[in-house]
Design an enzyme around this catalytic site. Sequence first.
Site, PDB file in Angstrom:
ATOM      1  N   ASP A  79       0.783  -1.163   0.156  1.00  0.00           N
ATOM      2  CA  ASP A  79       0.044   0.071   0.087  1.00  0.00           C
ATOM      3  C   ASP A  79       0.769   1.165   0.113  1.00  0.00           C
ATOM      4  O   ASP A  79       1.996   1.197   0.245  1.00  0.00           O
ATOM      5  CB  ASP A  79      -0.935   0.092   1.141  1.00  0.00           C
ATOM      6  CG  ASP A  79      -2.104   0.729   1.257  1.00  0.00           C
ATOM      7  OD1 ASP A  79      -2.215   1.478  -0.037  1.00  0.00           O
ATOM      8  OD2 ASP A  79      -2.684   1.064   2.014  1.00  0.00           O
ATOM      9  N   LYS A  80       0.498   2.283  -0.178  1.00  0.00           N
ATOM     10  CA  LYS A  80       1.027   3.791  -0.413  1.00  0.00           C
ATOM     11  C   LYS A  80       0.067   4.775   0.344  1.00  0.00           C
ATOM     12  O   LYS A  80      -1.087   4.443   0.493  1.00  0.00           O
ATOM     13  CB  LYS A  80       0.956   4.106  -1.827  1.00  0.00           C
ATOM     14  CG  LYS A  80       1.346   5.523  -1.871  1.00  0.00           C
ATOM     15  CD  LYS A  80      -0.016   6.174  -2.433  1.00  0.00           C
ATOM     16  CE  LYS A  80       0.068   7.724  -2.556  1.00  0.00           C
ATOM     17  NZ  LYS A  80      -1.227   8.452  -2.636  1.00  0.00           N
ATOM     18  N   HIS A  81       0.775   5.701   1.108  1.00  0.00           N
ATOM     19  CA  HIS A  81       0.089   6.784   1.801  1.00  0.00           C
ATOM     20  C   HIS A  81       0.562   7.886   1.561  1.00  0.00           C
ATOM     21  O   HIS A  81       1.870   8.206   1.648  1.00  0.00           O
ATOM     22  CB  HIS A  81       0.025   6.453   3.587  1.00  0.00           C
ATOM     23  CG  HIS A  81      -0.532   7.539   4.331  1.00  0.00           C
ATOM     24  ND1 HIS A  81      -2.166   7.593   4.184  1.00  0.00           N
ATOM     25  CD2 HIS A  81       0.010   8.475   4.971  1.00  0.00           C
ATOM     26  CE1 HIS A  81      -2.362   8.786   5.011  1.00  0.00           C
ATOM     27  NE2 HIS A  81      -1.011   9.304   5.331  1.00  0.00           N
ATOM     28  N   SER A  82      -0.183   8.779   1.321  1.00  0.00           N
ATOM     29  CA  SER A  82       0.048  10.351   1.196  1.00  0.00           C
ATOM     30  C   SER A  82      -0.244  11.361   2.157  1.00  0.00           C
ATOM     31  O   SER A  82      -1.420  11.048   2.884  1.00  0.00           O
ATOM     32  CB  SER A  82      -0.447  10.820  -0.269  1.00  0.00           C
ATOM     33  OG  SER A  82       0.029  12.300  -0.233  1.00  0.00           O
ATOM     34  N   THR A 119      -9.290  10.779  -1.716  1.00  0.00           N
ATOM     35  CA  THR A 119      -9.555   9.756  -2.710  1.00  0.00           C
ATOM     36  C   THR A 119     -10.867   9.158  -2.854  1.00  0.00           C
ATOM     37  O   THR A 119     -11.264   8.836  -3.803  1.00  0.00           O
ATOM     38  CB  THR A 119      -8.477   8.693  -2.275  1.00  0.00           C
ATOM     39  OG1 THR A 119      -7.061   9.117  -2.452  1.00  0.00           O
ATOM     40  CG2 THR A 119      -8.139   7.554  -3.575  1.00  0.00           C
ATOM     41  N   ARG A 167      -7.970  15.133  19.994  1.00  0.00           N
ATOM     42  CA  ARG A 167      -6.877  16.034  19.640  1.00  0.00           C
ATOM     43  C   ARG A 167      -7.219  17.120  18.852  1.00  0.00           C
ATOM     44  O   ARG A 167      -6.871  18.472  19.126  1.00  0.00           O
ATOM     45  CB  ARG A 167      -5.929  15.142  18.619  1.00  0.00           C
ATOM     46  CG  ARG A 167      -4.886  14.255  19.503  1.00  0.00           C
ATOM     47  CD  ARG A 167      -4.411  13.297  18.457  1.00  0.00           C
ATOM     48  NE  ARG A 167      -3.447  13.976  17.450  1.00  0.00           N
ATOM     49  CZ  ARG A 167      -3.456  13.425  16.007  1.00  0.00           C
ATOM     50  NH1 ARG A 167      -3.902  12.435  15.891  1.00  0.00           N
ATOM     51  NH2 ARG A 167      -2.527  14.177  15.564  1.00  0.00           N
ATOM     52  N   SER A 182      -1.300   7.774  14.360  1.00  0.00           N
ATOM     53  CA  SER A 182      -2.713   7.845  13.932  1.00  0.00           C
ATOM     54  C   SER A 182      -2.480   7.288  12.343  1.00  0.00           C
ATOM     55  O   SER A 182      -3.498   6.193  12.050  1.00  0.00           O
ATOM     56  CB  SER A 182      -3.006   9.262  13.770  1.00  0.00           C
ATOM     57  OG  SER A 182      -4.520   9.480  13.120  1.00  0.00           O
ATOM     58  N   LYS A 186      -3.954   2.766  11.486  1.00  0.00           N
ATOM     59  CA  LYS A 186      -4.878   2.479  10.293  1.00  0.00           C
ATOM     60  C   LYS A 186      -4.397   1.856   9.248  1.00  0.00           C
ATOM     61  O   LYS A 186      -4.970   0.786   8.602  1.00  0.00           O
ATOM     62  CB  LYS A 186      -5.864   3.856   9.827  1.00  0.00           C
ATOM     63  CG  LYS A 186      -6.461   4.589  11.007  1.00  0.00           C
ATOM     64  CD  LYS A 186      -7.353   5.756  10.295  1.00  0.00           C
ATOM     65  CE  LYS A 186      -6.309   7.085  10.075  1.00  0.00           C
ATOM     66  NZ  LYS A 186      -6.088   7.843  11.051  1.00  0.00           N
ATOM     67  N   LYS A 187      -3.250   2.139   8.663  1.00  0.00           N
ATOM     68  CA  LYS A 187      -2.561   1.544   7.652  1.00  0.00           C
ATOM     69  C   LYS A 187      -2.235   0.142   7.845  1.00  0.00           C
ATOM     70  O   LYS A 187      -2.434  -0.871   7.259  1.00  0.00           O
ATOM     71  CB  LYS A 187      -1.370   2.086   7.135  1.00  0.00           C
ATOM     72  CG  LYS A 187      -1.713   3.307   6.175  1.00  0.00           C
ATOM     73  CD  LYS A 187      -2.344   2.843   4.749  1.00  0.00           C
ATOM     74  CE  LYS A 187      -2.729   3.907   3.837  1.00  0.00           C
ATOM     75  NZ  LYS A 187      -3.457   3.309   2.886  1.00  0.00           N
TER      76      LYS A 187
END
Length: 435
Positions: A79-82, A119, A167, A182, A186-187
Site C-alpha cells: 500500500d501507499k499513503h500520502s 481519494t 486531539r 494515527s 490505520k494502515k
Amino acid sequence: MDARAIIAKLRAEQLASKEELAWFARGLADQSVSDAQAGAFAMAVCLNGLDEVPRADLTLAMRDSGDCLSWNYDGPVVDKHSTGGVGDCVSLVLAPALAACGAYVPMISGRGLGHTGGTLDKMESIPGLRVDLDENRFRDVVSDAGAAIVSASANIAPADKRLYAIRDVTATVESLDLITASILSKKLAGGLEHLVLDVKTGSGAFMKTTEEARALATSLVRTANLAGCPTSAIISDMNEPLASSLGNALEIAEVMAVLCDGKTGPLLELSCALGGVLLNNAGLAENVDQGTQMIAASVKDGRAAEAFAKMVYAQGGPVEFAQNWRRFLPEAPVIREVKAARDGYVSGIDGQMLGLCVVGLGGGRQVESDVVDPAVGLSEVIRLGSKVTKGQPLMRIHAAREDQADRAEKSILNAVSIGDAAVTRPELIHERIVS
C-alpha cells in the site's frame, strides 16, 4: 492499571510501558478512559514526546484496538499513503499499476481533509461506484482485480478515531508522535506487508518546509519498521498542484488521461517513483530503477488501465468505464477561464488557497454533513515557472453557479503570483528515506 498513573508518567517525561500503552488504547476504544483523561494523555505526549520504541508500541496498541485484516495471496500485499496535497490522485494511478505488476493492493483511504482532496470522494464521482464495502466484498475485489480502494470500517483502529477527535479540540493535532501513530495504526490494521509513504512539502502541503516533512517522514518510516512493516518514504514537492486539475471528477479525468491516453507529467512521474520503491521492497523488482520501469510499462501497454477498469466494475461502477470514461463523468454547467492580468512568469502558486477554492466551489466539505459536488473544480492549471502574457488563461473554473465562479476567480488571482523574472521549478522528488 490506572489512566491517571500512565498520564502522570508521561507528564514527568518517564517512559510508559508497552502494556500500559496497550491498556490505554483499549480504554480509548471501549470508552473506559474518559475524554478528560484522553485529552491529558494527548497533551502530555504533545509536550514531552515519545521515544521511538514507545511510539511504535502506541501505534501497535491503537492498531490492535479493533479489527486487523490478514491476507493469503500469491503475491505481496502492499500500500501507499500520502500526507495530502492538491491535485494528488497518485493512488488512482498507482494501485492498478501495482496490481498489473503482481502485487495486491487493499487500499483503505480517506475523504477530503481541509484543503486537500480525498481519494474516496474522487472514486465516488464515478457513477455507481461504492467505497463502503463489507469485508467479504473487499476481499473479493482485491482477489479479482488485484486492488480495491475503500473506506475504513467502523472497527478499524477505533482508539485512533476517538483520540483524533480529542486531539482536534485540545490543540494537540500537530504532535509528531500522535500523527505517526494515527496514520500507521490505520494502515497497519489493513494487514500490509510493505508500505511506501509520500510525504508532501510546500505551499499546498500540511508540512510547509522540507525540514518538517523530513521529520515526519523519518518518524513514520522508523515507527513502521519497528512495528514490523518494511516501509520507505519519498518527500515530494507540493509547491504547485501535482495534476493539472483539482476536483473529484476532474482528477478522475486526469487519471484516465494517464492510464488510457498516454499523458505524461508529474502525476505519472511520482506514481512510477513510489511504485518502483514498493516493487523493489516487495521483491518484485531487483532494484528501484527496474521497479520504476515496470510501473511505467504497465501504464504504457494498457495493463494498468485494464486493472483500473476491473476494480471500478467490481466496486459497482460501469463495465465500460475505461473505454468511455468521458461519457460517464459529470460536468459542471459553468466553465470559465481565469486570465493573467499582466505579462511575466508564474513565480508562485498558493496550493492551499487553490485547494480551499475547490472546497468553496462545493468540491469538498466545510462541515462534515456537506454534500460534495463531484463536477466542480479547476482544470488546465498553469505550471510554476511558465511564461505568460496578459489575457492568457491561467486555468479554468468548473462551477455550479456564476456567483461561485466569481468568488473562485478572485481567489485564483490572489493564489497565482506573476513576476518579472523567470523562476526554476523545484524538483518533484526532494529526498528518499529508507530507514
